[in-house]
Write an enzyme that holds these catalytic residues in place. Structure first.
Site, PDB file in Angstrom:
ATOM      1  N   TRP A  20     -14.819  41.112  61.469  1.00  0.00           N
ATOM      2  CA  TRP A  20     -14.101  41.923  60.725  1.00  0.00           C
ATOM      3  C   TRP A  20     -15.079  42.632  59.679  1.00  0.00           C
ATOM      4  O   TRP A  20     -15.789  41.819  58.998  1.00  0.00           O
ATOM      5  CB  TRP A  20     -13.078  40.927  59.678  1.00  0.00           C
ATOM      6  CG  TRP A  20     -12.285  41.448  58.552  1.00  0.00           C
ATOM      7  CD1 TRP A  20     -11.101  41.681  58.794  1.00  0.00           C
ATOM      8  CD2 TRP A  20     -12.949  41.832  57.242  1.00  0.00           C
ATOM      9  NE1 TRP A  20     -10.799  42.384  57.805  1.00  0.00           N
ATOM     10  CE2 TRP A  20     -11.823  42.201  56.530  1.00  0.00           C
ATOM     11  CE3 TRP A  20     -13.955  41.603  56.657  1.00  0.00           C
ATOM     12  CZ2 TRP A  20     -11.911  42.811  55.446  1.00  0.00           C
ATOM     13  CZ3 TRP A  20     -13.999  42.051  55.275  1.00  0.00           C
ATOM     14  CH2 TRP A  20     -13.027  42.593  54.732  1.00  0.00           C
ATOM     15  N   GLU A  50       1.303  43.862  53.186  1.00  0.00           N
ATOM     16  CA  GLU A  50       0.321  43.415  54.087  1.00  0.00           C
ATOM     17  C   GLU A  50       0.671  43.799  55.737  1.00  0.00           C
ATOM     18  O   GLU A  50      -0.101  44.222  56.519  1.00  0.00           O
ATOM     19  CB  GLU A  50       0.190  41.960  54.374  1.00  0.00           C
ATOM     20  CG  GLU A  50      -0.379  41.318  53.164  1.00  0.00           C
ATOM     21  CD  GLU A  50      -0.656  39.846  53.634  1.00  0.00           C
ATOM     22  OE1 GLU A  50      -0.012  38.929  53.371  1.00  0.00           O
ATOM     23  OE2 GLU A  50      -1.770  39.199  53.464  1.00  0.00           O
ATOM     24  N   ASN A  64     -21.099  34.985  60.419  1.00  0.00           N
ATOM     25  CA  ASN A  64     -20.060  35.365  59.571  1.00  0.00           C
ATOM     26  C   ASN A  64     -20.840  35.153  58.136  1.00  0.00           C
ATOM     27  O   ASN A  64     -21.705  34.359  57.841  1.00  0.00           O
ATOM     28  CB  ASN A  64     -19.120  34.224  59.719  1.00  0.00           C
ATOM     29  CG  ASN A  64     -18.478  34.232  60.802  1.00  0.00           C
ATOM     30  OD1 ASN A  64     -18.334  35.119  61.697  1.00  0.00           O
ATOM     31  ND2 ASN A  64     -17.366  33.172  60.966  1.00  0.00           N
ATOM     32  N   GLY A  65     -20.413  36.016  57.421  1.00  0.00           N
ATOM     33  CA  GLY A  65     -20.782  35.964  55.759  1.00  0.00           C
ATOM     34  C   GLY A  65     -21.590  37.284  55.527  1.00  0.00           C
ATOM     35  O   GLY A  65     -21.397  38.231  55.978  1.00  0.00           O
ATOM     36  N   GLU A 104       5.383  38.025  45.557  1.00  0.00           N
ATOM     37  CA  GLU A 104       5.082  37.522  46.928  1.00  0.00           C
ATOM     38  C   GLU A 104       5.815  38.201  48.059  1.00  0.00           C
ATOM     39  O   GLU A 104       5.195  38.772  49.288  1.00  0.00           O
ATOM     40  CB  GLU A 104       5.397  35.927  47.151  1.00  0.00           C
ATOM     41  CG  GLU A 104       5.312  35.262  48.557  1.00  0.00           C
ATOM     42  CD  GLU A 104       3.751  35.529  49.253  1.00  0.00           C
ATOM     43  OE1 GLU A 104       2.910  35.825  48.439  1.00  0.00           O
ATOM     44  OE2 GLU A 104       3.636  34.967  50.284  1.00  0.00           O
ATOM     45  N   LYS A 127      -7.466  36.388  58.183  1.00  0.00           N
ATOM     46  CA  LYS A 127      -6.879  35.409  58.044  1.00  0.00           C
ATOM     47  C   LYS A 127      -7.573  34.613  56.823  1.00  0.00           C
ATOM     48  O   LYS A 127      -6.790  34.248  55.821  1.00  0.00           O
ATOM     49  CB  LYS A 127      -6.386  34.475  59.137  1.00  0.00           C
ATOM     50  CG  LYS A 127      -5.796  33.075  58.522  1.00  0.00           C
ATOM     51  CD  LYS A 127      -4.382  33.338  58.246  1.00  0.00           C
ATOM     52  CE  LYS A 127      -3.602  32.292  57.802  1.00  0.00           C
ATOM     53  NZ  LYS A 127      -2.229  32.707  56.781  1.00  0.00           N
ATOM     54  N   HIS A 135       9.701  49.391  31.218  1.00  0.00           N
ATOM     55  CA  HIS A 135       8.486  49.644  30.564  1.00  0.00           C
ATOM     56  C   HIS A 135       7.492  50.690  31.261  1.00  0.00           C
ATOM     57  O   HIS A 135       6.454  50.921  31.101  1.00  0.00           O
ATOM     58  CB  HIS A 135       7.884  48.663  30.059  1.00  0.00           C
ATOM     59  CG  HIS A 135       8.266  47.623  29.167  1.00  0.00           C
ATOM     60  ND1 HIS A 135       8.842  47.995  27.829  1.00  0.00           N
ATOM     61  CD2 HIS A 135       9.133  46.411  29.298  1.00  0.00           C
ATOM     62  CE1 HIS A 135       9.437  47.006  27.239  1.00  0.00           C
ATOM     63  NE2 HIS A 135       9.701  46.182  27.942  1.00  0.00           N
ATOM     64  N   ARG A 188      -9.065  35.795  62.533  1.00  0.00           N
ATOM     65  CA  ARG A 188     -10.148  35.657  61.683  1.00  0.00           C
ATOM     66  C   ARG A 188     -10.815  37.151  61.406  1.00  0.00           C
ATOM     67  O   ARG A 188     -11.740  37.375  60.709  1.00  0.00           O
ATOM     68  CB  ARG A 188     -11.122  34.858  61.699  1.00  0.00           C
ATOM     69  CG  ARG A 188     -10.503  33.342  61.920  1.00  0.00           C
ATOM     70  CD  ARG A 188     -11.805  32.313  62.107  1.00  0.00           C
ATOM     71  NE  ARG A 188     -12.766  32.322  61.082  1.00  0.00           N
ATOM     72  CZ  ARG A 188     -12.689  31.552  60.361  1.00  0.00           C
ATOM     73  NH1 ARG A 188     -11.942  30.371  60.230  1.00  0.00           N
ATOM     74  NH2 ARG A 188     -13.490  31.356  59.247  1.00  0.00           N
TER      75      ARG A 188
END
Ligand code: M6R
Length: 611
Positions: free
Chosen positions: A75, A491, A101-102, A484, A606, A507, A27
């Protein structure tokens, strides 16, 4: 984003907290810290920049005799990753410590007011403002619970917090708004965490706190109330997965383990739901809204990242099988552009974690506009699952690798089931339904077959690993797979990659193609195969290097391409589930070759619980 763990009980807390942080490190992993209340009621804080293992080295576990503590892996949002900005943060008296967190959105206003009153700050974080505010209020109330409550009432933004204090040394206070907090209930002990993976080895009994709810926890007791001081009665639930599901089980990385789990995770999504002989599907989580689904005039799907890519496949699927118009929206854009939602429209939010802040905000916006909101979610009991009125759990099992893999294929499975279900409510015949259902049952063994080809994919990854750029191209159902594939590579390997519909190449992106550009074509046999082949010729004419994902037996394509990876044939609508597997492996082995930390790619976390 960020992980919180806290412990109160009879055991020594330091190892439990470090262990919990290690489980939550996916996280956030730019800094980490702990606060303990020692046996003589002193508050001690240890924190530093770097990973949890660096924090562990900093702590002399033998010297720490404590049974209460809070911990955090960060993070960064406000303030660079360094020792000072790492959590926990103190109030000015250094008797209160807090992890968070937040984002506290009004932190500059609160900070200015506190500075005017003579309070000081050490860090650049929004979190320290909350810690100092709690301390300032405590000076008046002399009661930790009311100090936390009164501070939270003043806060705008999101929070999941845990607070300890030497003023009231036998207590942890937690609260949440928009950032998950789970309280694990053990025997004479409680483990609190921002997700259940840090709890499961201690207890399976948990309470998921609601928004604006707080819990006051002592060794033998807990109670919950809202931050507005109204008692609440939270239901105790059971964690539904096992410890081995959140361990690497012999694989070097979670991502590789999760790629290899896909035959099973895909099957778990359709198990008990697919009625092969009737060509239909049973979806218990949608039973209550069956009539509304029958009358749906438009479906809006909102999500972020990989889940958004799955939504694009869903657009093709639902429109094809059920003939209902579908719009796919980035959740982060949805609420800022005043979307048109009519009475008979249904919103589906997709999320692996069920905690993505942008997706949650989009749901709230849609609800505000009177829409019926459904979820397609992996994490049971998560905020999005609770915020939506109906839905489908994908049952992929815990996904720990930051790069999403098995959740994507299970989301595609859930959407195929949904499309079949909606189609059969409308014009889709039982014969067509049966064909699709049978094809779904064959997918797990077909994924297995592709996985057995890993060594070949590894060699291709190594061959192109020095490339600076990649292009991924696909058409129809395979266009979202191109997106994807490019996302996975970006990543975890940090190589720049772009995904496009194959025909869009001419194009603009065609200007990038030269002998140094690997171009990955998803060129499976379907009604637009010949068109994709022409696009391949266009790249060849400009000396681009071609890696093709094709169906077994396609010798014609083998002659045109530099490298070819074969996959089994299925229905075009199910092809993305197979064509994405080699792309996941290509990204994984490229990152490995470049020495990247596959499960903890730089700058990512994550679950993105900030907007
Ligand atoms: O948990 P969610 O599905 O809501 O997450 C959405 C994105 O943050 C997520 O898919 C992200 O793009 C992944 N790192 C992709 O691998």
């Amino acid at each position: 984003m960020c992980g919180i763990v806290a412990y109160i009980g009879n055991k020594k807390s330091s190892h439990i907290l470090i262990n919990g942080l290690q489980r939550l490190e996916y996280r956030g992993y730019d800094s980490a810290g702990l606060a303990f209340i020692s046996e003589d009621s002193k508050l001690q804080v240890f924190k530093n920049q770097g990973k949890v293992k660096d924090l562990d080295r900093l702590i002399d576990h033998k010297k720490i005799n404590s049974h209460i503590g809070i911990a955090h892996t960060r993070w960064a949002t406000h303030g660079v990753p360094n020792n000072t900005n790492a959590h926990p943060h103190y109030d000015n008296s250094k008797n209160i410590a807090l992890v968070h967190n937040g984002i506290i959105e009004n932190y500059t206003v609160l900070r200015t007011k506190l500075i005017e009153k003579g309070y000081t700050f050490e860090s650049q974080t929004d979190t320290e403002v909350l810690a100092v505010l709690i301390g300032a209020i405590y000076e008046q109330t002399k009661d930790l619970e009311s100090a936390v409550r009164n501070a939270l009432i003043q806060v705008e933004g999101t929070f999941g917090i845990a607070v300890v204090s030497s003023y009231e040394p036998d207590k942890i206070i937690t609260a949440r708004r928009g950032s998950p907090m789970v309280l694990g209930i053990g025997e004479n002990e409680f483990i609190l965490a921002s997700d259940a993976s840090a709890i499961i080895q201690h207890t399976r009994q948990v309470i998921y706190l609601d928004d604006n709810e707080m819990a006051i926890i002592t060794k033998n007791h807990y109670f919950t109330k809202t931050i507005y001081n109204v008692d609440t009665n939270s239901e105790i639930q059971e964690i539904l997965y096992n410890l081995d599901q959140i361990e690497k089980g012999g694989f070097d990385y979670f991502m590789l383990k999760e790629i290899h789990e896909q035959p099973i995770s895909f099957e778990n999504t359709f198990r008990g739901r697919l009625l092969v002989d009737e060509g239909n599907v049973k979806l218990g989580g949608l039973r209550n809204i069956e009539d509304k689904l029958r009358n749906a005039e438009k479906i809006i799907i909102t999500a972020c990242g990989t889940s958004w890519n799955a939504a694009l496949v869903a657009e093709y699927l639902i429109e094809n099988l059920a003939r209902i118009p579908v719009e796919v929206e980035y959740a982060s854009e949805f609420r800022y552009r005043n979307p048109v939602i009519n009475q008979n429209d249904i919103v589906f939010a997709i999320s692996q974690s069920g905690e993505t802040a942008d997706t949650l905000a989009a749901i709230k916006e849609a609800k505000q506009k009177g829409a019926l909101c459904c979820g397609i979610v992996n994490a049971v009991g998560s905020s999005i699952a609770r915020e939506t009125e109906a839905g489908i759990y994908i049952h992929a099992g815990p996904e720990i690798g930051v790069a999403s893999t098995k959740a994507f294929t299970s989301q595609l499975c859930a959407f195929t089931l949904l499309s079949l279900y909606l189609g059969r409510m409308r014009n889709l015949s039982s014969t067509e339904g049966m064909n699709i259902a049978k094809a779904i049952t064959q997918i797990p063994s077909q994924i297995e077959e592709i996985l057995q080809n890993s060594e070949q994919i590894k060699k291709i990854a190594v061959k192109y690993s020095k490339s600076k750029n990649y292009i991924y191209l696909g058409r129809g159902y395979n266009y979202p797979v191109a997106l994807e594939g490019a996302l996975k590579l970006k990543e975890i390997s940090y190589i720049h990659a772009e995904g496009y519909p194959s025909a869009e190449m001419k194009h603009g992106p065609i200007a990038l193609i030269d002998e140094n550009m690997p171009v990955v074509f998803i060129a499976t046999r379907d009604e637009i195969y010949d068109k994709v082949k022409s696009n391949i010729q266009e790249v060849l004419a400009r000396k681009g290097k071609i890696i093709a994902i094709a169906n077994y037996g396609d010798t014609e394509l083998a002659e045109l391409t530099d490298d070819i990876i074969y996959i089994p044939k299925t229905l075009p609508m199910l092809t993305p589930v197979l064509s994405v597997i080699p792309l996941q492996l290509l990204a994984y082995y490229t990152a490995l070759e470049l020495g990247r930390d596959v499960d903890r790619p730089r700058n990512l976390a994550k679950s993105v619980t900030v907007e």
